[in-house]
Write a protein that holds these residues in place. Sequence first.
Motif, PDB file in Angstrom:
ATOM      1  N   VAL A 156       4.828   0.147   3.632  1.00 18.16           N
ATOM      2  CA  VAL A 156       4.182  -0.826   4.811  1.00 18.16           C
ATOM      3  C   VAL A 156       4.429   0.288   6.296  1.00 18.16           C
ATOM      4  O   VAL A 156       4.019   0.730   6.909  1.00 18.16           O
ATOM      5  CB  VAL A 156       4.984  -2.295   4.482  1.00 18.16           C
ATOM      6  CG1 VAL A 156       4.682  -2.515   5.951  1.00 18.16           C
ATOM      7  CG2 VAL A 156       3.499  -2.492   3.221  1.00 18.16           C
TER       8      VAL A 156
ATOM      9  N   VAL B 269      -2.163  -6.374   5.327  1.00 17.55           N
ATOM     10  CA  VAL B 269      -1.697  -5.699   3.344  1.00 17.55           C
ATOM     11  C   VAL B 269      -1.259  -6.232   2.794  1.00 17.55           C
ATOM     12  O   VAL B 269      -0.348  -7.505   3.007  1.00 17.55           O
ATOM     13  CB  VAL B 269      -0.875  -4.188   4.583  1.00 17.55           C
ATOM     14  CG1 VAL B 269       0.099  -4.162   2.231  1.00 17.55           C
ATOM     15  CG2 VAL B 269      -1.021  -3.258   5.346  1.00 17.55           C
TER      16      VAL B 269
ATOM     17  N   VAL C 288      -5.289  -2.998   1.046  1.00 14.84           N
ATOM     18  CA  VAL C 288      -5.447  -3.417   2.731  1.00 14.84           C
ATOM     19  C   VAL C 288      -6.571  -4.369   1.885  1.00 14.84           C
ATOM     20  O   VAL C 288      -8.225  -4.457   1.568  1.00 14.84           O
ATOM     21  CB  VAL C 288      -6.387  -1.481   3.084  1.00 14.84           C
ATOM     22  CG1 VAL C 288      -6.458  -1.978   4.977  1.00 14.84           C
ATOM     23  CG2 VAL C 288      -5.525  -0.662   3.259  1.00 14.84           C
TER      24      VAL C 288
ATOM     25  N   ILE D  81      -2.509   1.227   1.678  1.00 12.98           N
ATOM     26  CA  ILE D  81      -2.125   1.660   2.720  1.00 12.98           C
ATOM     27  C   ILE D  81      -1.693   2.825   2.689  1.00 12.98           C
ATOM     28  O   ILE D  81      -1.673   3.720   3.683  1.00 12.98           O
ATOM     29  CB  ILE D  81      -0.899   1.236   3.218  1.00 12.98           C
ATOM     30  CG1 ILE D  81      -0.101   0.898   2.203  1.00 12.98           C
ATOM     31  CG2 ILE D  81      -1.531  -0.518   3.589  1.00 12.98           C
ATOM     32  CD1 ILE D  81       0.968  -0.214   2.934  1.00 12.98           C
TER      33      ILE D  81
END
Lengths: 326, 111
Positions: A67, A264, A270, A290
Amino acid sequence: MGTDKPGLDMDTFSTTLLKHGLSLHHDVTETLQVNVGKLCNMACRHCHHEAGPDCSEIMSRDTMEEVVAYARRARFKTVDITGGAPELVPHIEYLVGNLAPLAPRVLFRTNLTAMWDHRRDWLPQLLKMHRVELVASLPSLNAGQAASQRGTGTLEKSLAMLRFLNELGFGREGSGLLLQLIVNPSGAFLPPGQRQQEIKFRHDLHRKEGIVFNDLLTIANVPLGRFRRWLESSGNFSGYMEKLSSSFNPATVPNLMCRSQVTVSWDGYVHDCDFNVADGLWHGPHRLHISSMPGGPIPGAPIATGEHCFACTAGAGSSCGGALAA
Amino acid sequence: MEEFYYSPEDLGKFGDIGKDAPDLAQKFFDYYGAVFAEGALTEREKSLIALAVAHTVQCPYCIDAYTRACLEKGSNLGEMTEALHVAAAIRGGASLVHGVQMRKVAEKLSL
């Protein structure tokens, strides 16, 4: 009351959009919303995720690193951390500390009671140090309704945490530490006008509790998860869905949060919004991680929809950022 | 088949009252809408008053409609219950204050 199973005589959300000559697709993505998991200290009856103390779905440290890397690649204006109760997720300090330098605005959603249990820990100070905006859930100022919706003693604990945050400077004018309240209805009805509710909460909280805050957002209850099961078992499902669909307001569509946001989930995949996470709808025709995303969703890409989308387009509209239309 | 004088679906048929007197109905509904619009009092405050009056006139349709309206305008159950106590206090007080009449009559008739 008997159960109220779906079998609705109403247009789908996509048909409703078509009838109004509207379509729903991504614009430029400004917000990265990160759902760190369903683990929560409470099991609120309005929760679209069915989050609770027994949930094992939480974001791993490896996914948090993905992330952070994604946020570094895509450079969002806003990062919005939500749950469950993010306070309970291990390594949350890593996520907050590493996302904060990457976006001008970082939001942290709290149910207040989870933070109260950790108030003496590092978390409130960490959020203060990084100037993270707190978005605090406070559905009702009535103790009985709060207890019915969220659990016994919830209101008292929430108010105590708000006082604690005020002492740290959150919500105080001129401190630069922002505290937003988020209010959702205590049942199968739409939220009140956001401005009127802000005036009322500001007056009542200051007069009775000595609590201040910066802004108040209203959000509709979304017919998914635990809330949907309650709607069905209480005989309210059909009436609520009819209310949502008959209150469809086309003026809300250009401002829907899903147009400028990517979400997320705790496992790194996603979605177009947090409600789609709860409904198992991913962004695009296939599951995308992601790690394979160079940036936000491509402008013009379609947004997955379901009947729950009516909650965001009813009346003044609704989103994680509050009402959408006057 | 069970039958009731009052049925929740009938609330939605209120507009039918205009079928045989449309001009009067239109005047009433225009007035009604204007009364409940935001003014010196907020819509939320007006809904609370309406809820209390609904219990005083004991209209099931009005109780249904203004319970929902109060919740949707942001009132909580504590406020709604207090509004009913205001109605109850006035109703009870109106009975009790006529005790003055009772006492006057009784005093006149009594040694």
